[in-house]
Design a protein around this motif. Structure first.
Motif, PDB file in Angstrom:
ATOM      1  N   UNK A 275      67.825  55.245  21.675  1.00 39.03           N
ATOM      2  CA  UNK A 275      66.567  54.626  21.256  1.00 39.03           C
ATOM      3  C   UNK A 275      66.779  53.128  21.045  1.00 39.03           C
ATOM      4  N   UNK A 276      65.654  52.344  21.143  1.00 38.18           N
ATOM      5  CA  UNK A 276      65.755  50.886  21.120  1.00 38.18           C
ATOM      6  C   UNK A 276      64.742  50.279  20.164  1.00 38.18           C
ATOM      7  N   UNK A 277      65.071  49.093  19.675  1.00 37.81           N
ATOM      8  CA  UNK A 277      64.062  48.329  18.958  1.00 37.81           C
ATOM      9  C   UNK A 277      63.164  47.625  19.972  1.00 37.81           C
ATOM     10  N   UNK A 278      62.163  46.894  19.493  1.00 37.62           N
ATOM     11  CA  UNK A 278      61.176  46.310  20.396  1.00 37.62           C
ATOM     12  C   UNK A 278      61.808  45.312  21.359  1.00 37.62           C
ATOM     13  N   UNK A 279      62.699  44.460  20.887  1.00 38.27           N
ATOM     14  CA  UNK A 279      63.326  43.469  21.755  1.00 38.27           C
ATOM     15  C   UNK A 279      64.209  44.132  22.803  1.00 38.27           C
ATOM     16  N   UNK A 348      62.547  49.143  14.289  1.00 36.92           N
ATOM     17  CA  UNK A 348      62.628  50.604  14.407  1.00 36.92           C
ATOM     18  C   UNK A 348      63.028  51.001  15.827  1.00 36.92           C
ATOM     19  N   UNK A 349      63.592  52.183  15.945  1.00 40.53           N
ATOM     20  CA  UNK A 349      64.129  52.645  17.224  1.00 40.53           C
ATOM     21  C   UNK A 349      63.192  53.671  17.867  1.00 40.53           C
ATOM     22  N   UNK A 350      62.821  53.420  19.111  1.00 37.96           N
ATOM     23  CA  UNK A 350      61.966  54.339  19.866  1.00 37.96           C
ATOM     24  C   UNK A 350      62.336  54.250  21.342  1.00 37.96           C
ATOM     25  N   UNK A 351      61.659  55.066  22.138  1.00 40.53           N
ATOM     26  CA  UNK A 351      61.766  54.931  23.590  1.00 40.53           C
ATOM     27  C   UNK A 351      60.882  53.773  24.064  1.00 40.53           C
ATOM     28  N   UNK A 352      60.611  53.739  25.378  1.00 43.67           N
ATOM     29  CA  UNK A 352      59.806  52.625  25.915  1.00 43.67           C
ATOM     30  C   UNK A 352      59.055  53.070  27.153  1.00 43.67           C
ATOM     31  N   UNK A 353      57.829  52.572  27.293  1.00 47.98           N
ATOM     32  CA  UNK A 353      57.036  52.773  28.513  1.00 47.98           C
ATOM     33  C   UNK A 353      56.979  51.448  29.274  1.00 47.98           C
ATOM     34  N   UNK A 354      57.378  51.496  30.532  1.00 45.65           N
ATOM     35  CA  UNK A 354      57.435  50.312  31.387  1.00 45.65           C
ATOM     36  C   UNK A 354      56.329  50.355  32.431  1.00 45.65           C
ATOM     37  N   UNK A 355      55.983  49.202  32.947  1.00 45.45           N
ATOM     38  CA  UNK A 355      54.993  49.097  34.021  1.00 45.45           C
ATOM     39  C   UNK A 355      55.583  48.282  35.163  1.00 45.45           C
ATOM     40  N   UNK A 356      55.479  48.841  36.368  1.00 45.70           N
ATOM     41  CA  UNK A 356      55.969  48.149  37.565  1.00 45.70           C
ATOM     42  C   UNK A 356      54.806  48.025  38.541  1.00 45.70           C
ATOM     43  N   UNK A 357      54.431  46.773  38.870  1.00 53.63           N
ATOM     44  CA  UNK A 357      53.297  46.529  39.754  1.00 53.63           C
ATOM     45  C   UNK A 357      53.651  46.917  41.181  1.00 53.63           C
TER      46      UNK A 357
END
Length: 359
Positions: A275-279, A348-357
């Motif tokens: 899990x990751x922080x926002x940065x 805080x630690x969470x997963x992440x949603x990415x967007x690829x155009x």
């Protein structure tokens, strides 16, 4: 003096005065577009008609749409006429009329944000359909097709409605912090636009139930209720869209209802080893050739691509959310939707949603 009057009357009623046609129920005009004498016509009971085959056209952002319009004469003329066709637009957000395209024969000119995205179809005589490409979120509204032939002027209208999803949005500091201009900016930052009443009403019919009031594109503040309850107007009121009416755009603060449509890219949950922080989440998306997904992009992926993932992840605005199309145990409420954990501290630690155009 009497002599002068007699002479004047003789001039008026003699053959020296130009003859004026006095044909009942008929009219005459010159073709002002060409200015050529051989284009001059006499209409004897001929009528110009303009019509649209459909009152509404539905499309999605980034797609194409054809707004039907055709004109004809009764009785039919022996030779084609060179007419002036004008398309104009009244935004769904109740803005002012805007010119879209003007055409005379094969010559045309488009205007503003429509430049390079619109043209007349002209597949057959009398075809004045408007072909639109690369549709944008704000293209929704009423389009007027006007045909002018000399002094004859007829028109018809077509509604363009973009299919999409309405979602409520709050300021990171919590409930009711957005002025109208702040609401506009918030939606734009999340790859969306202010929802119209029509869009909110359609979402209510599809089950949107939200107790916090939010700005709409027309400057009103409303909220949709499918299950009446005490904090949302009481049990005595029937389900519906509640309205506070028009509010002061700079003074009053509410949430906002945003509208988005299909994507020109992909939203996905990045599978990290931890899990990751926002940065760290932002950096992980960039290393994957993508960027942090925006809230509107996550809703669009949920609505149009069926994105379903039970892990919460960071989004670009600092919120943590996850999309569910197949409700199941340990994944939130029993209905589909995009779940939200609000705006947790960025460490805080969470997963992440990415967007690829799309390329």
């Amino acid at each position: 003096m009497v002599c002068c009057v007699q002479v004047l009357l003789l001039l008026v009623f003699s053959d020296w005065a130009p003859a004026v046609p006095s044909i009942p129920n008929r009219f005459f005009y010159h073709d002002f577009l060409s200015g050529k004498g051989n284009k001059e016509i006499h209409f004897n009971g001929v009528k110009l008609h303009v019509d649209s085959a459909r009152p509404s056209v539905f499309a999605v952002r980034g797609g194409n749409a054809t707004l039907p319009c055709r004109f004809w004469y009764e009785p039919e003329l022996n030779s084609p006429r060179e007419v002036r066709v004008k398309w104009s637009w009244f935004p769904a957000a109740e803005g002012h009329e805007t010119d879209v395209l003007v055409a005379i024969g094969s010559r045309s000119r488009s205007f503003g944000d429509f430049r390079g995205r619109v043209q007349l179809r002209q597949d057959f005589p009398g075809d004045a359909a408007l072909v639109m490409t690369e549709l944008q979120l704000n293209d929704s509204g009423r389009y007027i097709c006007e045909v002018v032939d000399g002094l004859e002027d007829r028109s018809t209208s077509v509604e363009l409605e973009l299919r999409g999803v309405v979602f409520p949005y709050q300021h990171p500091r919590g409930r009711y912090h957005l002025s109208f201009l702040g609401a506009q900016q918030a939606c734009e930052e999340q790859d969306s636009t202010l929802a119209t009443f029509t869009q909110l009403f359609q979402s209510w019919k599809e089950g949107l139930n939200w107790c916090n009031a939010g700005w709409l594109a027309d400057g009103t503040v409303q909220f949709p209720i499918t299950r009446p309850r005490v904090p949302c107007g009481g049990h005595g009121l029937a389900p519906g869209v509640r309205s506070y009416g028009r509010r002061q755009l700079h003074l009053h603060r509410y949430d906002v209802f945003c509208f988005t449509s299909s994507l020109q890219g992909e939203v996905y949950y990045l599978q990290p080893s931890h899990k990751m922080n926002l940065m760290e989440a932002q950096q992980a998306c960039e290393e994957n050739g993508a960027e942090l997904a925006k809230v509107g992009q996550l809703f669009a992926a949920w609505k149009f691509s069926g994105l379903d993932h039970c892990d919460a992840g960071w989004l670009a605005d600092g919120s943590v959310r996850y999309p569910i199309t197949r409700p199941r145990r340990n994944c939130g409420p029993s209905e589909p939707g995009v779940r939200s954990f609000g705006f947790p501290p960025p460490q805080h630690k969470h997963g992440v949603y990415c967007y690829k155009a799309d390329d």
